[in-house]
Design a protein around this motif. Structure first.
Motif, mmCIF file in Angstrom:
data_model
loop_
_atom_site.group_PDB
_atom_site.id
_atom_site.type_symbol
_atom_site.label_atom_id
_atom_site.label_comp_id
_atom_site.label_asym_id
_atom_site.label_seq_id
_atom_site.Cartn_x
_atom_site.Cartn_y
_atom_site.Cartn_z
ATOM 1 N N ASN A 113 40.825 53.124 51.370
ATOM 2 C CA ASN A 113 40.741 52.490 51.932
ATOM 3 C C ASN A 113 40.317 53.572 53.352
ATOM 4 O O ASN A 113 39.161 52.720 54.623
ATOM 5 C CB ASN A 113 41.115 50.514 52.721
ATOM 6 N N SER A 141 45.257 55.750 46.030
ATOM 7 C CA SER A 141 46.027 54.852 46.262
ATOM 8 C C SER A 141 44.861 53.240 47.426
ATOM 9 O O SER A 141 43.953 54.069 47.923
ATOM 10 C CB SER A 141 47.244 54.264 47.489
ATOM 11 N N GLU A 142 44.782 52.466 47.330
ATOM 12 C CA GLU A 142 43.735 51.697 47.735
ATOM 13 C C GLU A 142 44.272 51.545 49.588
ATOM 14 O O GLU A 142 43.277 51.557 50.022
ATOM 15 C CB GLU A 142 44.159 50.419 47.290
#
Length: 153
Positions: free
Chosen positions: A81, A76-77
């Motif tokens: 991140n 997932s982002e």
């Protein structure tokens, strides 16, 4: 497209980023002004991204170098991140690449000793909450350390 002068400039600057414009121009057979303009254009066009000194890990007391392969819990982002933010903030991580295969990333870590490397992995990487597993390979001896890229003739 790079011409022969620009390729020679890049090769020389990779060998010694502190080479003066005069020395560059003498080595490649251009006068200093055109040589300087070419270097500036290479910087502006992104061929030269920055200049740096290559330091001795031994002299700095960094006796434990390792490659750590990392699998994230998901892709997932937010997860990616979180991991990439950690990489950017960590001075101990000296190289990071997204890879194919069983792992998502490989990082090169510099530490003073095996215990401090373990601490970095356990208290830093694994505490992020986004890492599924790691596999660490200690570097026994650096055979070749070269940041220079090959430049086609």
């Amino acid at each position: 497209m790079l011409d022969d002068f620009e390729k020679r400039i890049l090769r020389l600057l990779q060998q010694n980023g502190r080479t003066s414009t005069q020395d560059l121009s003498d080595a490649i057979g251009l006068s200093p002004s055109p040589c300087w303009r070419r270097v500036k254009r290479l910087e502006e066009d992104g061929y030269i991204t920055h200049y740096a000194a290559i330091l001795s890990s031994k002299k700095l007391g960094l006796a434990a170098l390792a490659h750590v392969h990392i699998s994230l819990t998901d892709h997932s982002e937010d997860t990616v991140n979180t991991f990439l933010g950690f990489v950017e903030r960590s001075e101990q991580i000296i190289d990071c690449a997204s890879i194919t295969g069983d792992f998502d990333f490989v990082i090169k870590v510099a530490a003073t000793d095996p215990e401090s490397l373990e601490h970095f992995i356990m208290k830093g990487i694994l505490r992020l909450g986004v890492v599924r597993n790691t596999s660490t390979n200690f570097i026994l001896r650096q055979i070749k350390t070269n940041a220079a890229l090959p430049i086609a003739p």
